[in-house]
Design an enzyme around this catalytic site. Structure first.
Site, mmCIF file in Angstrom:
data_model
loop_
_atom_site.group_PDB
_atom_site.id
_atom_site.type_symbol
_atom_site.label_atom_id
_atom_site.label_comp_id
_atom_site.label_asym_id
_atom_site.label_seq_id
_atom_site.Cartn_x
_atom_site.Cartn_y
_atom_site.Cartn_z
ATOM 1 N N LYS A 190 11.697 -4.414 -11.681
ATOM 2 C CA LYS A 190 11.690 -3.621 -12.785
ATOM 3 C C LYS A 190 11.284 -2.238 -12.635
ATOM 4 O O LYS A 190 11.967 -1.482 -13.447
ATOM 5 C CB LYS A 190 10.250 -4.241 -13.722
ATOM 6 C CG LYS A 190 10.549 -3.787 -15.172
ATOM 7 C CD LYS A 190 9.428 -4.674 -15.984
ATOM 8 C CE LYS A 190 8.156 -3.958 -15.827
ATOM 9 N NZ LYS A 190 7.664 -2.895 -16.694
ATOM 10 N N LYS A 214 17.148 -4.637 -4.073
ATOM 11 C CA LYS A 214 16.143 -5.762 -4.646
ATOM 12 C C LYS A 214 16.142 -5.613 -6.102
ATOM 13 O O LYS A 214 15.774 -4.338 -6.630
ATOM 14 C CB LYS A 214 14.802 -5.567 -3.775
ATOM 15 C CG LYS A 214 13.987 -6.920 -4.030
ATOM 16 C CD LYS A 214 12.816 -6.951 -3.453
ATOM 17 C CE LYS A 214 11.806 -7.950 -4.080
ATOM 18 N NZ LYS A 214 11.680 -9.263 -3.405
ATOM 19 N N LYS A 272 0.683 -1.138 -0.008
ATOM 20 C CA LYS A 272 0.054 0.018 0.026
ATOM 21 C C LYS A 272 0.911 1.219 0.064
ATOM 22 O O LYS A 272 0.596 2.084 -0.681
ATOM 23 C CB LYS A 272 -0.881 -0.015 1.028
ATOM 24 C CG LYS A 272 -1.711 1.064 1.243
ATOM 25 C CD LYS A 272 -2.294 1.425 2.872
ATOM 26 C CE LYS A 272 -3.128 2.857 2.621
ATOM 27 N NZ LYS A 272 -2.141 3.757 3.561
#
Ligand code: TRP
Length: 351
Positions: A222, A219, A141
């Site tokens: 994309k 991490k 969220k």
């Protein structure tokens, strides 16, 4: 982590280890369910994080199922732009990596109504506070910058439907997905206690492979622009690696804390060559980041070439890709109808 959470984590770690020890001996006992959101192309992070393991489980004779979670795309965004392109490319990525559609059922959420219908009885088995305290939901969220949609709030329950409609009992996961598995186990347990014994309590198979960092040390994702897609060309890969951030120290060493960029490149080279980061760093020595980048580019491109070659072949035969998905969806509907009938029966809703 609270005490309670760390106890649950330890218990889950134990179950995961026990299953891993048993998989090779009793593959027939296990049904795997795993999946991805079709928001873009799969990348090296997916490959080393889960695709390789799925292929390994498939080839070990375990029943394997892969969901392309198209309804999850709209948990936190308000468009389905490019969805069919993303879905077809996801099937291509799977097949190129060694998923065999004769052994693994590949299907999409939106094509399996009976799977989605499980959401209604399952929602009655969870409380508002359980939904609100799921840490992944909270994090997603925040990352989305959107208001919390009802679908984002309840998507862990939807994942329980994905896992339980095919009676999945093992789910390869990273640590961050463990709360979802716990929620699924609770739903299965509560349903079985309230109505009749229909569902297994699935175990999260904890991934012990090294997480491949993105090119900047964060991490691989994309949305960070630090990911090497399976679908990209050798030239695109070279470009991406070339512009990745390193530092000015010419002496190459492996130290993820202080040198995230250089270390991420070393890990990428290590995973794609099977060598260790330190060995590669020593070999490059004072060669600087230019030499390192050249080595990483060559290793990644050599590693991915067979996958990319197969990808290019598959891309030329889109009717075949559609057929694979249609077959998977047909099978998933049969499985889901059977389970939904058991659920109706357990609930006394047979008229
Ligand atoms: N949430 C997973 C992802 O973001 C995809 C997914 C959907 C999934 N349903 C699942 C994973 C059920 C495991 C089990 O990629």
């Amino acid at each position: 982590m609270s005490n309670n959470e760390s106890n649950t984590f330890l218990a889950q770690q134990k179950m995961s280890d026990a299953v891993k020890g048993d998989l090779a001996e009793h593959p027939e006992k296990y049904v795997m369910l795993s999946g991805d959101r079709p928001t873009g192309r799969l990348h090296l992070g997916h490959y080393f994080g889960t695709l390789k393991e799925r292929v390994m489980l498939q080839d070990a004779g375990i029943k394997t199922n892969i969901i392309i979670a198209d309804y999850q795309v709209i948990t936190d965004r308000d468009t389905t732009e490019n969805i069919s392109d993303n879905v077809l490319n996801m099937v291509i990525d799977y097949l190129a990596c060694g998923i065999d559609p004769a052994k693994t059922m590949i299907f999409t959420h939106s094509s399996v109504p009976a799977l989605n219908q499980l959401m209604l009885p399952f929602l009655s088995l969870v409380s508002e506070s359980e939904l609100l305290r799921n840490p992944t939901v909270k994090a997603e969220k925040e990352a989305s910058g959107h208001a919390l949609t009802g679908l984002l709030l309840t998507y862990p329950v939807h994942q329980a439907c994905d896992i339980l409609f095919c009676k999945g009992n093992i789910v390869p996961v990273g640590k961050d997905q463990l709360p979802h598995i716990e929620q699924t186990r609770q739903i299965a347990r509560r349903f079985n206690e309230r109505y009749a014994n229909v569902f297994p309590e699935p175990v999260g198979l904890l991934n012990d492979s090294v997480e491949i960092p993105g090119l900047d040390g964060r991490k691989m994702s994309k949305s960070y622009g630090n990911a090497i897609s399976l679908a990209s060309t050798a030239e695109e890969t070279a470009k991406l690696i070339k512009k990745s951030q390193t530092d000015s120290d010419r002496n190459i060493t492996f130290d993820p804390e202080t040198r995230p960029g250089v270390s991420a490149l070393l890990t990428t080279a290590a995973l794609t060559t099977g060598r260790s980061e330190r060995e590669i760093a020593e070999e490059i020595g004072d060669g600087g980041s230019g030499t390192l980048k050249k080595y990483v580019t060559e290793s990644v491109n050599a590693y991915l070439e067979p996958i990319r070659e197969r990808r290019r072949e598959l891309e030329r035969d889109i009717p075949y890709i559609r057929e694979v998905l249609a077959e998977g969806n047909k099978l998933a509907n049969d499985v889901a109808e059977t389970t939904l009938n058991e659920v109706r029966e357990a609930m006394g809703m047979v008229y």
